[in-house]
Design an enzyme around this catalytic site. Structure first.
Site, PDB file in Angstrom:
ATOM      1  NE  ARG A 155      -9.758  12.471  -5.285  1.00  0.00           N
ATOM      2  CZ  ARG A 155      -9.368  12.206  -6.350  1.00  0.00           C
ATOM      3  NH1 ARG A 155      -9.458  13.111  -6.861  1.00  0.00           N
ATOM      4  NH2 ARG A 155      -7.901  11.857  -7.358  1.00  0.00           N
ATOM      5  CB  SER A 202      -3.756   7.031  -3.942  1.00  0.00           C
ATOM      6  OG  SER A 202      -3.362   8.470  -4.574  1.00  0.00           O
ATOM      7  CG  ASP A 235      -1.485   1.134   1.344  1.00  0.00           C
ATOM      8  OD1 ASP A 235      -2.626   1.530   0.745  1.00  0.00           O
ATOM      9  OD2 ASP A 235      -1.456   2.193   2.736  1.00  0.00           O
ATOM     10  N   GLY A 288      -7.354   3.853   3.038  1.00  0.00           N
ATOM     11  CA  GLY A 288      -7.643   2.761   1.814  1.00  0.00           C
ATOM     12  C   GLY A 288      -8.930   2.772   0.860  1.00  0.00           C
ATOM     13  CB  VAL A 289     -12.140   4.455   1.796  1.00  0.00           C
ATOM     14  CG1 VAL A 289     -13.382   4.646   0.433  1.00  0.00           C
ATOM     15  CG2 VAL A 289     -12.072   3.242   2.581  1.00  0.00           C
ATOM     16  CG  ASP A 323      -2.195   7.525   2.979  1.00  0.00           C
ATOM     17  OD1 ASP A 323      -1.536   8.046   2.936  1.00  0.00           O
ATOM     18  OD2 ASP A 323      -3.764   7.438   3.097  1.00  0.00           O
TER      19      ASP A 323
END
Ligand code: B16
Ligand code: MG
Length: 214
Positions: free
Chosen positions: A49, A117, A9, A46-47, A11
């Site tokens: 925008r 992202s 991942d 993780g979701v 961020d």
């Protein structure tokens, strides 16, 4: 060796843009008079925008918002967020992360990014990792956000490695769920580790070096 590839991942794992996300959403929410705090913010990890905006709008009780207005709010947040990203440099890649990535590469593992992202290419450029990874799967090539496994399955496919030979590294509970849904083992940091969401729950990313050796 237990694994052939590690899918990171971005961020909250490779760099700490999560604080910039928080500040940008907070500014938007404050302007709209919507209550927003760090507890709600943890649900955004993780979701995507737009899904993040929907979570924030659970606390909004004003007149209905059109799709155009929602898109404008997400754009406003992203513009503010990108202002923070522009300040980032290679100094934002910690020595600990750099040494861990180099150590894993020396062990012969393939290394990939699996991030929700859409700003992934820009962030990787800012921190000096533009051409470092063997594959980059991100918000630009997926249709379903974590906890759906799509982003990690696409990363594994790009590498040509079966999911069961991949280890996912995540800071989000939704991301750990996505890795497991894809048939992968998951090593967690931060919020996800505090929730014991991983097969391994780490205090430091360096622990990966011993996890993959064991
Ligand atoms: P963007 P990750 C995720 O990145 C963030 O954790 C999440 O907070 C953000 O909403 C999502 O990316 C989308 O980001 O607005 O830049 O497309 O943790 O999956 O690397
Ligand atoms: Mg994350």
């Amino acid at each position: 060796m237990k694994f052939q590839a590690i899918i990171f991942d971005l961020d909250g794992v490779i760099c700490f843009t999560d604080e910039y996300h928080y500040r940008a959403w907070k500014a938007m929410a404050d302007e709209m008079g919507i209550p927003f705090d760090r507890t709600i913010n943890n649900r955004l990890r993780g979701v995507s925008r737009m899904a993040s905006l929907d979570i924030i709008l659970e606390q909004y009780h004003g007149p209905a918002l059109s799709d155009e207005k929602k898109a404008a709010l997400a754009q406003q947040k992203n513009d503010l967020y990108r202002e923070s990203l522009r300040e980032m440099s290679t100094a934002d890649l910690s020595q600990e992360v750099r040494e861990t990535l180099d150590g894993l590469r020396e062990m012969g593992l393939k290394l990939a990014i699996g991030s929700s992202s859409k700003n992934t290419p820009f962030i990787l450029g800012q921190i000096g990792l533009k051409d470092f990874f063997d594959a980059v799967s991100d918000g630009n090539n997926i249709t379903r956000s974590k906890p759906d496994p799509e982003v990690f399955l696409k990363a594994a496919a790009m590498l040509g490695i079966a999911p069961e030979h991949c280890l996912v590294v995540e800071d989000a509970v939704s991301g750990a769920e996505a890795g497991h849904a894809g048939g992968m083992k998951v090593a967690c940091l931060g919020d996800a580790a505090q929730h014991q969401a991983g097969d391994w729950n780490m205090e430091s990313i360096r622990e990966l070096l011993s996890i993959v050796k064991a």
